[in-house]
Design an enzyme around this catalytic site. Structure first.
Site, PDB file in Angstrom:
ATOM      1  N   GLU A   1       0.882  -1.163   0.000  1.00  0.00           N
ATOM      2  CA  GLU A   1       0.000   0.000   0.000  1.00  0.00           C
ATOM      3  C   GLU A   1       0.921   1.215   0.000  1.00  0.00           C
ATOM      4  O   GLU A   1       1.791   1.314   0.874  1.00  0.00           O
ATOM      5  CB  GLU A   1      -0.870  -0.013   1.262  1.00  0.00           C
ATOM      6  N   LYS A   8       4.331   0.891   9.369  1.00  0.00           N
ATOM      7  CA  LYS A   8       4.465   2.180   8.692  1.00  0.00           C
ATOM      8  C   LYS A   8       3.810   3.296   9.497  1.00  0.00           C
ATOM      9  O   LYS A   8       4.288   4.428   9.506  1.00  0.00           O
ATOM     10  CB  LYS A   8       3.829   2.096   7.301  1.00  0.00           C
ATOM     11  N   ARG A  25       4.476 -12.477   9.960  1.00  0.00           N
ATOM     12  CA  ARG A  25       5.077 -11.155   9.866  1.00  0.00           C
ATOM     13  C   ARG A  25       6.462 -11.186  10.516  1.00  0.00           C
ATOM     14  O   ARG A  25       6.647 -11.842  11.538  1.00  0.00           O
ATOM     15  CB  ARG A  25       4.168 -10.224  10.665  1.00  0.00           C
TER      16      ARG A  25
HETATM   17  P1  ATP Z   1       2.498  -1.969   7.848  1.00  0.00           P
HETATM   18  O1  ATP Z   1       1.744  -2.507   9.015  1.00  0.00           O
HETATM   19  O2  ATP Z   1       3.926  -1.720   8.123  1.00  0.00           O
HETATM   20  O3  ATP Z   1       1.821  -0.809   7.201  1.00  0.00           O
HETATM   21  P2  ATP Z   1       1.372  -3.573   5.857  1.00  0.00           P
HETATM   22  O4  ATP Z   1       1.212  -5.040   5.914  1.00  0.00           O
HETATM   23  O5  ATP Z   1       0.171  -2.743   6.032  1.00  0.00           O
HETATM   24  O6  ATP Z   1       2.516  -3.162   6.837  1.00  0.00           O
HETATM   25  P3  ATP Z   1       1.592  -3.349   3.039  1.00  0.00           P
HETATM   26  O7  ATP Z   1       2.124  -2.242   2.248  1.00  0.00           O
HETATM   27  O8  ATP Z   1       0.147  -3.589   3.002  1.00  0.00           O
HETATM   28  O9  ATP Z   1       2.067  -3.134   4.532  1.00  0.00           O
HETATM   29  O10 ATP Z   1       2.385  -4.690   2.750  1.00  0.00           O
HETATM   30  C1  ATP Z   1       2.868  -5.133   1.510  1.00  0.00           C
HETATM   31  C2  ATP Z   1       3.262  -6.570   1.673  1.00  0.00           C
HETATM   32  O11 ATP Z   1       4.321  -6.687   2.606  1.00  0.00           O
HETATM   33  C3  ATP Z   1       2.109  -7.406   2.199  1.00  0.00           C
HETATM   34  O12 ATP Z   1       2.038  -8.600   1.438  1.00  0.00           O
HETATM   35  C4  ATP Z   1       2.484  -7.664   3.618  1.00  0.00           C
HETATM   36  O13 ATP Z   1       1.977  -8.881   4.036  1.00  0.00           O
HETATM   37  C5  ATP Z   1       4.016  -7.633   3.589  1.00  0.00           C
HETATM   38  N1  ATP Z   1       4.553  -7.219   4.890  1.00  0.00           N
HETATM   39  C6  ATP Z   1       4.336  -6.054   5.522  1.00  0.00           C
HETATM   40  N2  ATP Z   1       4.954  -6.027   6.710  1.00  0.00           N
HETATM   41  C7  ATP Z   1       5.589  -7.212   6.849  1.00  0.00           C
HETATM   42  C8  ATP Z   1       6.395  -7.812   7.856  1.00  0.00           C
HETATM   43  N3  ATP Z   1       6.684  -7.163   8.999  1.00  0.00           N
HETATM   44  N4  ATP Z   1       6.883  -9.043   7.638  1.00  0.00           N
HETATM   45  C9  ATP Z   1       6.605  -9.686   6.491  1.00  0.00           C
HETATM   46  N5  ATP Z   1       5.850  -9.198   5.508  1.00  0.00           N
HETATM   47  C10 ATP Z   1       5.336  -7.977   5.670  1.00  0.00           C
HETATM   48 MG    MG Z   2      -1.444  -1.996   5.316  1.00  0.00          MG
END
Ligand code: ATP
Ligand code: MG
Length: 551
Positions: free
Chosen positions: A34, A268, A258
């Protein structure tokens, strides 16, 4: 440490079975960020997994920006995400945006309405939440649930046309208000939001919810293995239901844990607060766990890939030791870094018996047989570190002290003959003599010394600023620690040495080379450095001093 021949992880096993059974002839994965922030180490893990799988097995990976939420997304983030993935060494096949599918998703919603599998609900968010029930209490049907297909079509089109305000109506899938999985109790699939979107502008005022966009986007792109993190396990049932009812390409969702690192935060949302509230200078402040920060700090992309490969993937969440990442970074930097001498806290040394300047040759990198030597001017006046001299040496102090000898790296053995002090009693200079036949590489003096120290000529050098970074947080498990995460910040996470003295070779420092400052650590030129003001970031220390000091 794991062996070279690693067994397959559980997702690789699934893929291998899918290929050998003929279910697929090749695989397609996607990385779906995202664009609401910069990528962090958790994303790196997901990137290495998704791209790694299609490199290992046959296939390709798409980059898909999950930009269905119009409010938070920004082009700056899109650009940084692309830069980071490229820097990590991966190439996506297609660059897509979930917003490119808005028309298609709208048609899918209409198709569901036509099958009487979706309806427009006029209830407020509060009413919908109440009617949803709880895990132990079944929900109740909305009074709008039995609207006719024709009426639903009309209302949904009116929603799209902008007839209603935010929150006035939603579109819900008609599934089962008694389902054990709460997400199956008529989930909202479209909401009204009068907001400008970074790509579609003001074309839309209704936007699909995550669950009505993600699986459908996967399907549109013929993604075979859609990998996400564990919190999406309950969403899988809805993911499958929508694909089945829409009769579209059957992508499948798989979940892994995660990744979290100790001494930092990794969401983020929290990283954005660190930036906005001034705890760091930006998303790429070298103390941040973002990919751009690691790049600026001097990490090599292969070290991050190696780290991700070593930690592998898991089905349970845990916190990974950042020490392992630093270990991988050191391993790579040791091989490629140019050795240079920089004195952080200088004291002047005069070599009283040196008649004329002399050029000495010092190896650039003992780990690299093609590394060659550089010429360094050895002069009558040099600087050494204050801490490499002790007026009253402790036991086993083998560096410089009155009457005691030490070797100067790549040059000669010197002995301290006299300590010069100012009227206040501060040491201002050390008068030393050198042993003429003790030159490194051709030493015939027969004198044995136990220490070699670095030095810089007082005649040929350059002043530099050094940024020494440490952990951003004092506690290992920041998310698990009590209270607000801001309370756990390490106030000493940045120490600036503003007047270090570096050997002349570093005037040519650039963003391609990595450096090891002898006995000091690994360093990388900061991107804000200028010819007039050279700034170096400490990438990592030579050894794991943190673990020692804090255990
Ligand atoms: P955040 O909570 O940091 O915003 P998010 O999951 O909302 O993380 P996205 O941009 O939606 O962030 O994630 C893009 C991809 O990265 C998704 O497939 C997500 O599952 C993966 N991802 C995000 N954070 C992690 C993490 N800490 N470990 C492994 N994969 C991750
Ligand atoms: Mg997200």
């Amino acid at each position: 440490m794991m062996s070279e021949e690693k067994s397959l992880n559980f997702i690789e096993e699934i893929i291998e079975n899918d290929l050998s059974s003929g279910k697929y002839s090749s695989i397609v994965t996607r990385f779906p960020p995202e664009p609401n922030g910069y990528l962090h180490m958790g994303h790196a893990s997901s990137i290495c997994l998704n791209f790694g799988l299609t490199q290992k097995f046959q296939g390709y990976t798409n980059l898909r920006f999950d930009d269905t939420n119009p409010v938070t997304e920004e082009t700056e983030y899109v650009d940084s995400i692309k830069e980071d993935i490229k820097w990590l060494g991966f190439t996506w096949k297609n660059e897509y945006y979930a917003s490119d599918y808005f028309d298609k998703l709208f048609q899918y919603a209409v198709a569901l309405i036509n099958k009487d599998l979706a309806y427009v609900d006029d209830n407020t968010a509060e009413q919908i939440a109440i009617e949803k029930g709880t895990p132990t209490k079944v929900g109740i049907d909305s009074k709008y649930r039995n609207r006719s297909v024709a009426e639903n079509l009309q209302l949904f089109n009116d929603m799209k046309a902008g007839k209603y305000a935010d929150g006035e109506k939603v579109l819900r899938a008609k599934i089962d208000m008694a389902a054990t999985n709460m997400l199956m109790r008529d989930p909202i699939i479209y909401r009204i939001k009068h907001a400008h979107h970074h790509r579609t502008g003001d074309k839309w005022c209704i936007y699909p919810m995550y669950d009505f966009a993600h699986g459908q986007s996967d399907s549109i792109e013929n993604i075979t293995h859609s990998i996400c993190t564990l919190e999406f396990i309950p969403h899988r049932e809805l993911y499958d239901w929508l694909i089945e009812k829409l009769e579209i390409y059957p992508s499948h969702q798989y979940e892994f844990a995660r990744r979290n690192l100790n001494y930092t935060v990794m969401s983020k949302r929290k990283l954005l607060r660190l930036v906005n509230e001034g705890f760091v200078t930006g998303w790429d402040d070298p103390r941040m766990p973002t990919i751009s920060a690691m790049r600026r700090r001097g990490y090599l992309p292969q070290s991050i890939r190696e780290f991700c490969s070593r930690i592998g993937i898991a089905k349970r969440e845990n916190i990974v030791d950042i020490g392992l990442l630093e270990f991988c970074v050191r391993e790579d930097l040791n091989k490629v870094s140019l050795r240079r001498m920089v004195v952080f806290d200088p004291i002047k040394v005069t070599i009283t018996n040196l008649a004329a300047d002399e050029i000495v040759h010092i190896e650039n990198n003992p780990e690299d047989e093609n590394g060659g030597n550089r010429e360094v001017l050895f002069t009558k006046e040099i600087y050494i570190e204050q801490e490499d001299f002790m007026e009253v040496p402790q036991k086993k102090y083998f560096r410089l002290a009155p009457g005691q000898m030490v070797r100067l790296k790549g040059a000669y053995i010197i002995q301290c003959d006299e300590v010069v002090k100012d009227t206040a009693g501060n040491i201002t200079e050390l008068k030393c003599s050198y042993i003429a036949n003790s030159k490194s590489g051709s030493d015939t003096s027969g004198v044995a010394v136990k220490s070699t120290i670095h030095w810089v000529s007082a005649k040929e050098n350059v002043n530099v600023q050094i940024n020494l970074y440490d952990r951003l947080f004092k506690v290992e498990d920041v998310d698990g620690a009590e209270g607000e995460f801001q309370n756990h910040m390490n106030s000493d996470s940045l120490q600036i040495v503003s007047n270090a003295i570096a050997e002349k070779a570093l005037t040519k420092a650039n963003l391609q080379e990595r450096y090891q400052f002898l006995r000091k650590g690994y360093f990388f030129l900061d991107k804000d450095s200028t010819a007039d003001k050279l700034i170096f970031n400490r990438t990592v220390t030579l050894k794991d001093t943190w673990a020692k000091a804090n255990k």
